[in-house]
Design an enzyme around this catalytic site. Sequence first.
Site, PDB file in Angstrom:
ATOM      1  CD  GLU A 115      -1.546   2.855   3.668  1.00 22.34           C
ATOM      2  OE1 GLU A 115      -2.628   2.912   4.335  1.00 22.34           O
ATOM      3  OE2 GLU A 115      -1.149   1.807   2.598  1.00 22.34           O
TER       4      GLU A 115
ATOM      5  CG  ASP B  41       0.116  -1.497  -5.721  1.00 20.71           C
ATOM      6  OD1 ASP B  41      -0.928  -1.252  -5.191  1.00 20.71           O
ATOM      7  OD2 ASP B  41       1.273  -1.803  -5.154  1.00 20.71           O
TER       8      ASP B  41
END
Lengths: 405, 256
Positions: free
Chosen positions: B47, B58
Site C-alpha cells: 500500500e 493519521d
Amino acid sequence: MKIAENTFGSKYHVDEKGFYGRFGGAYVPEMLYPNVKELQDNYLKILRDPAFQQEFEQLLRDYVGRPSPLYLAKRLSEKYKANIYLKREDLNHTGAHKINNTVGQILLAQRLGKTRIIAETGAGQHGVATATVCALMNMECVIYMGSVDIQRQAPNVARMKMLGATVVAATSGSQTLKDATNEAIRDWINNPVNTHYILGTAAGPHPYPDMVSRFQSVISEEIKVQLLEKTGKANPDYVVACIGGGSNAAGAYYHFLNEPDVKLVAVEAGGKGVNSGFSAATTQLGKLGIIHASKTLLMQTEDGQITEPHSISAGLDYPGIGPLHAHLYETGRATFLNATDDEALQAAYELTRLEGIIPALESSHALAKLGQIPFKPNDVVVLCLSGRGDKDMETYIRNLPNKIS
Amino acid sequence: MSNRIDQLFASKKTGILNIYCTAGFPELNDTLPVMTALQQNGADLIELGMPFSDPLADGPVIQESSTRAIKNGMSVRKLFEQLKDFRLNIHVPVILMGYLNPVLLYGIENFCKKCAEVGVDGVILPDLPMDEYESDYKAIFEQYGLHLIFLVTPETSDERIRKIDSLSKGFVYAVSSSSTTGKDKDMGNQQAYFEKLKQLQLKNPVLIGFGIKDKATFDAACAYSNGAIIGTAFIRAIENTTNLPAAIKDFIAGVK
Ligand SMILES: Cc1ncc(COP(=O)(O)O)c(C=O)c1O
C-alpha cells in the site's frame, strides 16, 4: 427564536445533503462517520425542541447579555458618509460573537449525553467561549491551539486555563488555526463516544456550517428588530463582516440572505497583500478543494497540498472559507474584499479614536474597507463588530508605538 | 485480465501481509527500492501512501513521513512518474492510499486512467463518501478495472458494513479500533468486533489494520481475518535507517 426555521429550498441555505450549491458536504473518514452522522440526524430535532430554545434564549439573555446593542457610530458615519451602525458583538460575555455558538452547542452536547468537550481556537476567542460554557456546565474541556497563536494571543490562553480548560499546543504545519483544527479532529476520532467537538466557525463537515450559522443567526434576527425600531425599516442597504471561517458573517447575513435589496460585503484577510505570498484571502487565492471535511474554496498548491496562510489576525489566519461563503462568492450574492495587516491596524486605531471602541483585529478588517464601498449618503450600513481588542493589545502596542504612546 | 488483488485472495486465504509505506519516503527515490525489498521479503500486498499536508486520520508517525515526503518533492504526478515501469519488476498487487483533495485536483478520471496505465490495482480514499463514490465515480473506477477499498470501524453499524461490503472491491479494510493511525489501543477488547465481522460473512476478504506492529498483533489479527496491514511500525523501522534493504528484511522477518 428563529434558529429552527425550515430553510431547505432556499437558494442560499444548506440543502438536505449538506451542500450550498457545489460546496459543503461531509468528507469524513469512516472513523469519524458515526460522530458526524449522530449530529446530522439530531441537530435539527434538538434545535426545534421548545425546551431547548427556551434554555438557549435565556442563557443568551441572562448570561451572554443579549440582545447586543446596535449602535449608530456618528463620527464613523461622518467620515464615511453613510449611516453606519455597529452590531456590538464585542459587548457579549467573553468579548466576541463566538459565545452564541458555544452556548448552543454545549446545550446540544448535553442532550446527546456527551461528557467531554473539545474545540480548536485561533484567536483564542472561541477557546475562551468554549472553556466558559464548559465551566458553566461542569464539563471536561480540551482546547487545541497552534503554537504560534499561543504566543500571539497569550491573554486568552491564560483565561482558558483559569476557566479550567486544558490547552494543547498544535505543533504541526503553520502552527495556527488549520493545525489546531486538525488536532481537534484527530482527538474526536480517538474519542468517538463520549466527546462532542464544538467547532467554532461555519466550516467543517455538514452539519457544522448550518448548525453554527443557525446559532449565530441571532445576530441578524436582532439587527432586523433593532433597525426597524431605529429607522423604520428592518433591512439595511449593506451588511459588512470579516470572514475567517465565516461564523460572524453567517450570523450577520442569515436573515438577509434572501433579501436581494440588502447588499452583503465580506472582508477577508489580505495579510501582507494578496499577491505577496503571505495572505489568507481565500476567495482570491483558492481553488475548489477539501479542507476539514468540507468541499469549498481552498488555498492549495498545484499538487493539492494545503497552503500555509498568513494574517496578523489569528482568527482569520485560515486557508479555507466556510461553504456558505464560497457559495455566496460564486453566485455573486456577496461582494468579497480583503484588507491587509496594515489596513486592519489603521482601522483599529481609527475606530478607537473616533468612537472610543477598541475592536478585535479580526473585526478591524471589516472596518478597514468602509472607505472602499460606494455608499450613498442615506445608506444604512450595519457592520458586525465581532469582538473586542483586549486580546490584541500587545499587537496594537507593538505595531503602532508612535501613535499609542 | 483479472485484478491482481483478486488473484492474490484466490490463491491465499490466510496470513496475508500488507505493508503500508508513504511514497517518496525516507528519500524521494526510495519508493521503488522499498517496494522491491518488500516483495523480495514476502509482503503479499503493498500500500503506497500519497502524502497529504493535512492527514486527518493519521497519528504523528505517518504525519511526519508525509511532511518529509512532500518536502522531498513527492506528489501524485511525481508518483506516477516513478511508477511508470514498476511492473517490470514488481508483481505483487499495489494499492494507492491517500486523501481525496490531491486526487480531486489531479482529476478522478485522469487518476484512474494513470493507475491502470502503470499497473496499480486498488485505491483507498478514506475521506471519499460512499454515496458520492456510487453516484459519481464508481463507473469510472470500474471502467479502468481499479478496485476501491472502503474502511469499517468498531463503530460502523451492521447495515452500513453490508453497504460498504457491497461497494468495496478486492477486500474490506477493518480498522481495529476507533483511532488515528499508530495509536497503541489495546486490541484485546476488539474480539467481539472481529468475531462479528467474521459472522457477517462478507462477500469480500477482510484485512485488519491500525495497531498491528509485531508478530503477536499480526497473528492475533490473522486469527479473525484474511490478513493484516502494518503502517506506523514499518515507517518507524525505516525512518532512520542507513541500510534500507536490511531494515526491511529484518522488519518482515520479525513479523512473519
Ligand atoms: C473577534 C473575532 N471575529 C472574527 C473571527 C473570525 O471567525 P468567523 O469568520 O468564524 O467569524 C474570530 C475568530 O477567532 C474572532 O475572534
